[in-house]
Design an enzyme around this catalytic site. Sequence first.
Site, PDB file in Angstrom:
ATOM      1  N   ASP A  70     -34.476 112.502   9.927  1.00 56.29           N
ATOM      2  CA  ASP A  70     -32.782 112.860  10.613  1.00 56.29           C
ATOM      3  C   ASP A  70     -33.031 113.917  11.391  1.00 56.29           C
ATOM      4  O   ASP A  70     -34.381 114.171  11.912  1.00 56.29           O
ATOM      5  CB  ASP A  70     -32.466 113.899   9.470  1.00 56.29           C
ATOM      6  CG  ASP A  70     -31.134 113.549   9.703  1.00 56.29           C
ATOM      7  OD1 ASP A  70     -30.175 112.360   8.851  1.00 56.29           O
ATOM      8  OD2 ASP A  70     -29.969 114.622   9.879  1.00 56.29           O
ATOM      9  N   PHE A 151     -34.070 102.504  21.366  1.00 56.90           N
ATOM     10  CA  PHE A 151     -32.721 102.413  20.399  1.00 56.90           C
ATOM     11  C   PHE A 151     -31.805 103.687  20.882  1.00 56.90           C
ATOM     12  O   PHE A 151     -31.997 104.265  21.402  1.00 56.90           O
ATOM     13  CB  PHE A 151     -33.226 102.274  19.093  1.00 56.90           C
ATOM     14  CG  PHE A 151     -33.639 103.685  17.988  1.00 56.90           C
ATOM     15  CD1 PHE A 151     -35.282 104.232  18.324  1.00 56.90           C
ATOM     16  CD2 PHE A 151     -32.771 104.275  17.508  1.00 56.90           C
ATOM     17  CE1 PHE A 151     -35.217 105.000  17.808  1.00 56.90           C
ATOM     18  CE2 PHE A 151     -32.821 105.412  16.854  1.00 56.90           C
ATOM     19  CZ  PHE A 151     -34.776 105.831  17.354  1.00 56.90           C
TER      20      PHE A 151
HETATM   21  P1  ITT Z   1     -31.840 106.951   8.404  1.00 52.95           P
HETATM   22  O1  ITT Z   1     -30.317 107.413   8.283  1.00 52.95           O
HETATM   23  O2  ITT Z   1     -30.990 105.458   7.115  1.00 52.95           O
HETATM   24  O3  ITT Z   1     -33.404 107.158   8.558  1.00 52.95           O
HETATM   25  P2  ITT Z   1     -30.145 106.375  10.916  1.00 52.95           P
HETATM   26  O4  ITT Z   1     -30.608 105.714  12.402  1.00 52.95           O
HETATM   27  O5  ITT Z   1     -28.404 106.323  10.257  1.00 52.95           O
HETATM   28  O6  ITT Z   1     -30.905 105.944   9.985  1.00 52.95           O
HETATM   29  P3  ITT Z   1     -30.444 109.375  11.571  1.00 52.95           P
HETATM   30  O7  ITT Z   1     -29.514 109.761  10.699  1.00 52.95           O
HETATM   31  O8  ITT Z   1     -31.366 110.523  11.414  1.00 52.95           O
HETATM   32  O9  ITT Z   1     -30.700 107.772  11.091  1.00 52.95           O
HETATM   33  O10 ITT Z   1     -29.491 109.282  12.831  1.00 52.95           O
HETATM   34  C1  ITT Z   1     -30.454 109.282  13.414  1.00 52.95           C
HETATM   35  C2  ITT Z   1     -29.720 108.499  15.389  1.00 52.95           C
HETATM   36  O11 ITT Z   1     -30.173 109.773  16.274  1.00 52.95           O
HETATM   37  C3  ITT Z   1     -30.114 107.401  15.241  1.00 52.95           C
HETATM   38  O12 ITT Z   1     -28.822 106.223  15.030  1.00 52.95           O
HETATM   39  C4  ITT Z   1     -29.691 107.467  16.813  1.00 52.95           C
HETATM   40  O13 ITT Z   1     -28.101 107.029  17.615  1.00 52.95           O
HETATM   41  C5  ITT Z   1     -30.095 109.022  17.484  1.00 52.95           C
HETATM   42  N1  ITT Z   1     -31.551 109.274  17.333  1.00 52.95           N
HETATM   43  C6  ITT Z   1     -32.952 109.352  17.135  1.00 52.95           C
HETATM   44  N2  ITT Z   1     -33.753 109.297  17.649  1.00 52.95           N
HETATM   45  C7  ITT Z   1     -33.491 108.920  18.221  1.00 52.95           C
HETATM   46  C8  ITT Z   1     -34.205 108.606  18.912  1.00 52.95           C
HETATM   47  O14 ITT Z   1     -35.489 108.569  19.746  1.00 52.95           O
HETATM   48  N3  ITT Z   1     -33.611 107.646  20.620  1.00 52.95           N
HETATM   49  C9  ITT Z   1     -31.993 107.141  20.255  1.00 52.95           C
HETATM   50  N4  ITT Z   1     -31.195 107.660  19.255  1.00 52.95           N
HETATM   51  C10 ITT Z   1     -31.872 108.816  18.423  1.00 52.95           C
END
Ligand code: ITT
Length: 194
Positions: A70, A151
């Site tokens: 997360d 992303f």
């Molecule tokens: P899962 O819960 O299914 O793993 P998710 O994309 O919904 O997928 P999260 O709830 O952890 O995952 O939300 C993470 C968000 O934070 C992600 O969608 C991005 O908007 C941001 N994020 C996290 N890591 C990032 C990165 O390395 N680069 C850019 N944005 C990031």
Amino acid sequence: MPTYFLASQNLHKLIEMQAILQDSGVRLRPLSEMIQMPEIDEDGDTFLANAVKKALTGARLSSCFVLADDSGLEVAALDGEPGVHSSRYAGPGSSDEQNTAKLLRCMQDITCRQARFVCVLAVAGPEGLVGTAEGEVRGRIALEPKGHGGFGYDPVFIPDGYEQSFAELSEECKNQLSHRSRALEMALQIGLLQ
Ligand code: ITT
């Protein structure tokens, strides 16, 4: 080779983590290879609570060792927002572009642009939670999006010590600096992944 299954709908996370773990002796596969994960309500107030919920749900349903991530962006001048709401900052189902546009709008008149990415990892197995690890990378929010790599908020995040955004830097460079690579490094160091 020890194998862990990643409980994530976000393919970018899997690709980054597989690259980071390449020489670690640990193998990471998508949990979708084993089970169809139900949609999880990420209703926790913290990254930790949400990561633990995803890992425990995946492990309970699959009886495998499951890794969950997360993560999100915390902006100091916005009191830590978007934080746990990073993936849906502009509303349910919002795209990376919509979330980034909202962030830039909220920061229009803000000169203090300090921010950090945070990643909390949780590992769970058939017996329950194994442990957690955390990583962060500090930086600042750019005035406009730049670059096409990565992303999420990568086009507007400039890590400390650099002038380019994560989306402009190479994958290798992001994977050396990122919150995700630091959390994985800690997970390997403390034997959470072995
Ligand atoms: P899962 O819960 O299914 O793993 P998710 O994309 O919904 O997928 P999260 O709830 O952890 O995952 O939300 C993470 C968000 O934070 C992600 O969608 C991005 O908007 C941001 N994020 C996290 N890591 C990032 C990165 O390395 N680069 C850019 N944005 C990031």
